[in-house]
Design a protein around this motif. Sequence first.
Motif, mmCIF file in Angstrom:
data_model
loop_
_atom_site.group_PDB
_atom_site.id
_atom_site.type_symbol
_atom_site.label_atom_id
_atom_site.label_comp_id
_atom_site.label_asym_id
_atom_site.label_seq_id
_atom_site.Cartn_x
_atom_site.Cartn_y
_atom_site.Cartn_z
ATOM 1 N N LYS A 63 0.857 -1.191 0.000
ATOM 2 C CA LYS A 63 0.000 0.000 0.000
ATOM 3 C C LYS A 63 0.888 1.234 0.000
ATOM 4 O O LYS A 63 1.786 1.372 0.845
ATOM 5 N N GLN A 64 0.638 2.131 -0.955
ATOM 6 C CA GLN A 64 1.420 3.365 -1.048
ATOM 7 C C GLN A 64 0.496 4.574 -1.044
ATOM 8 O O GLN A 64 -0.307 4.770 -1.950
ATOM 9 N N ILE A 65 0.609 5.369 0.009
ATOM 10 C CA ILE A 65 -0.114 6.644 0.090
ATOM 11 C C ILE A 65 0.707 7.704 -0.630
ATOM 12 O O ILE A 65 1.951 7.664 -0.619
ATOM 13 N N LEU A 66 0.029 8.633 -1.260
ATOM 14 C CA LEU A 66 0.707 9.663 -2.041
ATOM 15 C C LEU A 66 1.754 10.386 -1.195
ATOM 16 O O LEU A 66 1.459 10.886 -0.116
ATOM 17 N N GLY A 67 2.970 10.422 -1.699
ATOM 18 C CA GLY A 67 4.061 11.099 -1.009
ATOM 19 C C GLY A 67 4.793 10.245 0.012
ATOM 20 O O GLY A 67 5.732 10.724 0.642
ATOM 21 N N PRO A 70 6.063 2.710 -0.200
ATOM 22 C CA PRO A 70 5.133 1.577 -0.072
ATOM 23 C C PRO A 70 5.310 0.857 1.268
ATOM 24 O O PRO A 70 6.426 0.694 1.765
ATOM 25 N N ARG A 71 4.184 0.418 1.829
ATOM 26 C CA ARG A 71 4.180 -0.345 3.074
ATOM 27 C C ARG A 71 3.676 -1.754 2.793
ATOM 28 O O ARG A 71 2.670 -1.936 2.097
ATOM 29 N N LEU A 72 4.353 -2.735 3.357
ATOM 30 C CA LEU A 72 4.002 -4.129 3.126
ATOM 31 C C LEU A 72 2.718 -4.481 3.868
ATOM 32 O O LEU A 72 2.606 -4.265 5.076
ATOM 33 N N ILE A 73 1.742 -5.026 3.132
ATOM 34 C CA ILE A 73 0.481 -5.444 3.727
ATOM 35 C C ILE A 73 0.502 -6.919 4.074
ATOM 36 O O ILE A 73 0.220 -7.320 5.209
ATOM 37 N N SER A 74 0.839 -7.767 3.077
ATOM 38 C CA SER A 74 0.737 -9.214 3.285
ATOM 39 C C SER A 74 1.797 -9.958 2.484
ATOM 40 O O SER A 74 2.364 -9.421 1.514
ATOM 41 N N ASP A 115 -8.237 4.389 3.568
ATOM 42 C CA ASP A 115 -7.917 3.321 2.621
ATOM 43 C C ASP A 115 -7.613 3.857 1.226
ATOM 44 O O ASP A 115 -7.243 3.075 0.333
ATOM 45 N N SER A 116 -7.769 5.148 1.027
ATOM 46 C CA SER A 116 -7.420 5.751 -0.264
ATOM 47 C C SER A 116 -5.912 5.675 -0.469
ATOM 48 O O SER A 116 -5.133 6.246 0.308
ATOM 49 N N ALA A 117 -5.493 4.966 -1.513
ATOM 50 C CA ALA A 117 -4.071 4.763 -1.782
ATOM 51 C C ALA A 117 -3.926 3.989 -3.083
ATOM 52 O O ALA A 117 -4.915 3.667 -3.754
ATOM 53 N N THR A 118 -2.672 3.695 -3.437
ATOM 54 C CA THR A 118 -2.374 2.818 -4.570
ATOM 55 C C THR A 118 -1.893 1.477 -4.019
ATOM 56 O O THR A 118 -0.983 1.436 -3.186
ATOM 57 N N TYR A 119 -2.509 0.393 -4.499
ATOM 58 C CA TYR A 119 -2.202 -0.945 -4.001
ATOM 59 C C TYR A 119 -1.480 -1.731 -5.102
ATOM 60 O O TYR A 119 -1.946 -1.796 -6.250
ATOM 61 N N ALA A 132 3.331 -5.267 -9.979
ATOM 62 C CA ALA A 132 2.311 -5.193 -11.021
ATOM 63 C C ALA A 132 1.953 -3.738 -11.283
ATOM 64 O O ALA A 132 2.576 -2.812 -10.753
ATOM 65 N N GLU A 133 0.931 -3.531 -12.110
ATOM 66 C CA GLU A 133 0.596 -2.177 -12.546
ATOM 67 C C GLU A 133 0.132 -1.274 -11.402
ATOM 68 O O GLU A 133 0.318 -0.066 -11.447
ATOM 69 N N GLY A 134 -0.524 -1.879 -10.419
ATOM 70 C CA GLY A 134 -1.044 -1.086 -9.309
ATOM 71 C C GLY A 134 -2.493 -0.677 -9.530
ATOM 72 O O GLY A 134 -2.928 -0.460 -10.670
ATOM 73 N N THR A 135 -3.250 -0.590 -8.444
ATOM 74 C CA THR A 135 -4.651 -0.168 -8.503
ATOM 75 C C THR A 135 -4.847 1.025 -7.587
ATOM 76 O O THR A 135 -4.547 0.945 -6.387
ATOM 77 N N ILE A 136 -5.332 2.112 -8.135
ATOM 78 C CA ILE A 136 -5.593 3.318 -7.350
ATOM 79 C C ILE A 136 -7.004 3.235 -6.786
ATOM 80 O O ILE A 136 -7.972 3.053 -7.535
ATOM 81 N N VAL A 137 -7.119 3.338 -5.479
ATOM 82 C CA VAL A 137 -8.408 3.296 -4.804
ATOM 83 C C VAL A 137 -8.739 4.697 -4.327
ATOM 84 O O VAL A 137 -7.993 5.291 -3.533
ATOM 85 N N ASN A 138 -9.852 5.221 -4.815
ATOM 86 C CA ASN A 138 -10.302 6.556 -4.436
ATOM 87 C C ASN A 138 -11.608 6.419 -3.668
ATOM 88 O O ASN A 138 -12.569 5.809 -4.140
ATOM 89 N N MET A 139 -11.646 7.004 -2.455
ATOM 90 C CA MET A 139 -12.824 6.908 -1.607
ATOM 91 C C MET A 139 -13.730 8.098 -1.835
ATOM 92 O O MET A 139 -13.301 9.252 -1.753
#
Length: 233
Positions: A63-67, A70-74, A115-119, A132-139
């Motif tokens: 999970k990577q929050i803007l700025g 990346p933080r390891l989730i699993s 939870d808004s971030a890029t996964y 991988a390409e990454g998925t941007i999640v916008n709340m």
Amino acid sequence: ITMTSAQFVLYLTCLFLGRMGQVTNQKFSVHQDTRFVSANVGESLTLRCFYEGDDVTRLYWYKQILGQKPRLISTLYVFNRKGSFHDEFKNNPRFTLDTGKSKNNLKITDLHISDSATYYCATRLSLIIEFAEGTIVNMDSLVLVYVLSGALTVTTILVILLALLIYKMNKTHSLKSGTESQARSLFPSTAEAEGYQDAHNLHYAALSIDLPNRSRRQRNNTKDECVYSSVRQ
């Protein structure tokens, strides 16, 4: 055969460029089918990750929050399909893994604004981590907007009612003070009224007493005496 320094450098350069070409033409082992997701607070979301190749042994979610970095989730071990979560995601029931043949999906329930971030789904090939390409999640925070709007409306109404109450109390106090002042000016107090009545009821009488049995001299020296009489009606 003795290789000169220039030839050795040229050989290493060609080897490095060839290796880079192989990496460039290599097909990624993991990929995500969605690049952008819009969700609402409180909903559930599944981020899909697919992998292929026999050399894939471990899969990761970041999970990577803007700025931020990346933080390891699993981490998922492909052979036994056993996944584990790390740091703040550990023992968090909102995050679960849906694993199976060629998939490592991340499911998030009861979505929060945070939870808004890029996964990113990732794997490790030798010493290189492939993302991988990454998925941007916008709340979409519509629920939060509604709650804040309602709170603002209630607060505004309370402020208006409080202002009206204060205005009414001040007006009542002013009217009461003016009425008391007029009453005092029109109707004197009981003590003042009694004083005025006593003064009005006082009658003064001046009596001149002539003593008949005294001599003429004494009669001439007779002093007038005043006697005051107070009569209450």
